[in-house]
Design an enzyme around this catalytic site. Structure first.
Site, PDB file in Angstrom:
ATOM      1  N   GLY A 188       0.826  -1.211   0.000  1.00 31.04           N
ATOM      2  CA  GLY A 188       0.000   0.000   0.000  1.00 31.04           C
ATOM      3  C   GLY A 188       0.856   1.256   0.000  1.00 31.04           C
ATOM      4  O   GLY A 188       1.554   1.521   0.979  1.00 31.04           O
ATOM      5  N   ILE A 192      -0.104   5.972   4.968  1.00 30.50           N
ATOM      6  CA  ILE A 192       0.720   5.275   5.963  1.00 30.50           C
ATOM      7  C   ILE A 192       1.951   4.666   5.302  1.00 30.50           C
ATOM      8  O   ILE A 192       3.075   4.799   5.791  1.00 30.50           O
ATOM      9  CB  ILE A 192      -0.104   4.176   6.682  1.00 30.50           C
ATOM     10  N   HIS A 451       8.180  38.767   3.956  1.00 32.01           N
ATOM     11  CA  HIS A 451       9.307  38.372   3.111  1.00 32.01           C
ATOM     12  C   HIS A 451      10.554  38.235   3.957  1.00 32.01           C
ATOM     13  O   HIS A 451      10.812  39.098   4.786  1.00 32.01           O
ATOM     14  CB  HIS A 451       9.540  39.418   2.016  1.00 32.01           C
TER      15      HIS A 451
END
Ligand code: FAD
Ligand code: NAI
Length: 474
Positions: A188, A192, A451
């Site tokens: 997978g 995760i 900035h």
């Protein structure tokens, strides 16, 4: 413990404990029941998120990234060190300490808000009664005017790769390895798989990820996913797409993994295998037969858009109901349920739930991807700004990635913001706020950004939507 409460919450993860605290803030008497037990046998509040999810994973991601940067980046800053090594025991001790402090903090928060934290199992009976079984086995029945079910989720276990808590493990097991596996397999390439794969790859494991889909991160905007794919490759994460697991067998101290891809049957051997193929709602032992609460076909507790179940006065929130399985989504549902119980107006804006993947670079987004806007048929314009053109990102030595903004062509409304780059998980908050207030890109364009800051990349991407970027050619 009393026999009657205005609100009884079952589950003290980020959905349940937040619901309990808000209900108490609303003047209700509240009990919050939780049965979580850690691997040391001790009970703790906080659910998956604090004990075995969000927090321990981020602790390890931070440690492993610092190690990686010290080894690979210090030199370019002019920093010389002796040999850099990683003490896994110390790293894991730090993780455990963070978890202990935060879960202890929840016990303290419940107390401070006068929520009765009850350790044990909760079961919903008919008539808004809750059966409470304490850790000593004693059973009591509590009368509740309102009940909030927040029992969370559990890892999906594949019958072809049964967890043995030693060689084939779920995400919790992979968070608690005591040594770096030489060869780590991950089934997978979801959130995760990528986060935990990154942790152990940075620490020296040879990581192979098997992913059934042919596209990496199919839920992510394609421009962002393409950058991610290149960066993961550079980090030696070997992600094999279109690869479906067919078997995983423990063989001595190793795991024999078989999968199929376009070329046919393939195999590899790893020392540990993490199976991370999604999570399922957890409702085991929660509902008496006559409780009246329904589950949908996928096992989620059925609720409406206000998290009300079919039983009057019974709500369900968090991972055990539809929607993304994210801690902040559950917490917001908890606030909504508690406020609705108190008779207030409350809602969750499901269109602007941010997602973050804590890889390096981080990936974060809110709203629709370009592909989704295209499919909706709405005319749109888009602009992007690369971190390579950001002074702050350059100073941080983290120039990979970009900010991309998609806006409606007709009224300039921001439809989606997608970021891959340094601190993307923090930067996305500005986009979430903008979208919550239905801002246009012009609103972002006219907002002053400090900035040098990473947030300027959002400002420039908003300008780029109208081809008015100032610090990058349009
Ligand atoms: P849970 O946190 O699962 O809590 C449910 C609680 O209810 C548990 O304590 C459980 O023991 C208890 N319980 C269940 N049934 C009963 C019962 N009958 N009686 C008493 N108690 C009961 N999400 C993010 O947003 N960001 C992240 O970075 C992130 N990282 C993750 C990393 C990993 C490795 C994992 C696994 C998940 C991660 N998640 C992350 C997802 C996040 O953990 C879940 O979305 C979140 O925990 C869901 O909250 P919840 O309160 O619904 O359920
Ligand atoms: P996921 O749904 O993100 O990814 C699972 C992956 O496994 C998918 O890409 C799927 O295609 C693949 N897969 C399924 N069956 C497979 C098979 N047989 N062979 C090969 N690949 C297969 O689920 P994951 O990673 O387990 O995470 C569960 C949930 O936890 C996430 O959806 C998310 O909601 C939450 N989470 C959130 C985090 C965050 O917010 N940063 C971090 C970790 C988890």
């Amino acid at each position: 413990m009393s026999e009657q409460y205005d609100v009884v919450v079952i589950g003290a993860g980020p959905a349940g404990y937040i619901a309990a605290i808000r209900a108490a803030q609303n003047g209700m008497t509240v009990a919050c029941i939780d049965e979580w037990k850690n691997k040391d046998g001790k009970n703790a509040f906080g659910g998956t998120c604090l004990n075995a999810g969000c927090i321990p994973s981020k602790a390890l991601l931070e440690s492993s990234e610092l190690y990686h940067r010290a080894r690979h980046e210090f030199k370019s800053h002019g920093i010389t060190t002796g040999e850099i090594s990683m003490d896994i025991t110390a790293m894991q001790k730090r993780r455990a300490t963070i978890v202990r402090q935060l879960t202890g903090g929840i016990a303290g928060l419940l107390k401070a808000n006068k929520v009765e934290g009850l350790v044990g199992h909760g079961r919903l009976l008919a008539g808004r009664k809750v059966e409470f079984t304490a850790t000593d086995g004693s059973v009591a029945t509590i009368d509740a005017t309102h009940v909030i079910l927040a029992t969370g989720s559990a890892p999906i276990e594949l019958p072809i790769a049964i967890f043995d808590d030693a060689n084939i493990v779920d995400s919790w097991g992979a968070l608690e390895f005591t040594a770096v596996p030489k060869r780590l397999g991950v089934v997978g390439a979801g959130v995760i798989g990528l986060e935990l794969g990154s942790v152990w790859a940075r620490l020296g494991a040879e990581v192979t990820v098997i992913e059934a889909m042919v596209d990496l991160l199919s839920m992510v905007d394609r421009d962002i996913a393409n950058v991610a794919a290149k960066d993961f490759k550079k980090q030696s994460l070997d992600i094999r797409l279109g690869a479906k697991l067919t078997a995983a067998k423990v063989n001595g101290g190793a795991v024999d993994v078989s999968y199929t891809d376009q070329k046919g049957a393939q195999s590899l051997q790893v020392d540990k295998l993490v199976v991370a193929v999604g999570r399922r709602p957890f409702t085991e032992g929660l509902l008496a037969d006559d409780a009246g609460v329904q589950l949908d076909v996928r096992g989620f507790i059925e609720v409406d858009h206000e998290c009300r179940t079919r039983v009057k006065g019974v709500f369900a929130i968090g991972d055990c109901v539809r929607g993304p399985m994210l801690a902040h989504k559950g917490s917001e549902e908890g606030v909504m349920a508690a406020d609705l119980i108190a008779g207030e107006t409350a809602e969750v804006n499901y269109d602007v739930v941010p997602s973050v993947i804590y890889t390096a670079p981080e990936i974060a987004w809110v709203g629709k991807t370009e592909e989704q806007v295209q499919a909706s048929g709405r005319k749109f314009k888009k602009g992007s700004f690369p971190f390579a053109a950001s002074g702050r990102a350059k100073a941080m030595e983290q120039t990979s990635g970009l900010v991309k903004i998609i806006a409606a062509e007709d009224n300039d409304e921001i439809l989606g913001v997608h970021i891959i780059g340094p601190m993307a998980g923090e930067l996305i908050a500005e986009a979430v706020l903008a979208m919550e207030f239905s801002a246009s890109t012009e609103d972002l364009q006219r907002t002053i950004h400090a900035h040098p800051s990473l947030a300027e990349a959002l400002h420039e991407a908003a300008l780029a939507v109208d081809k008015r970027a100032l610090n990058y050619p349009n």
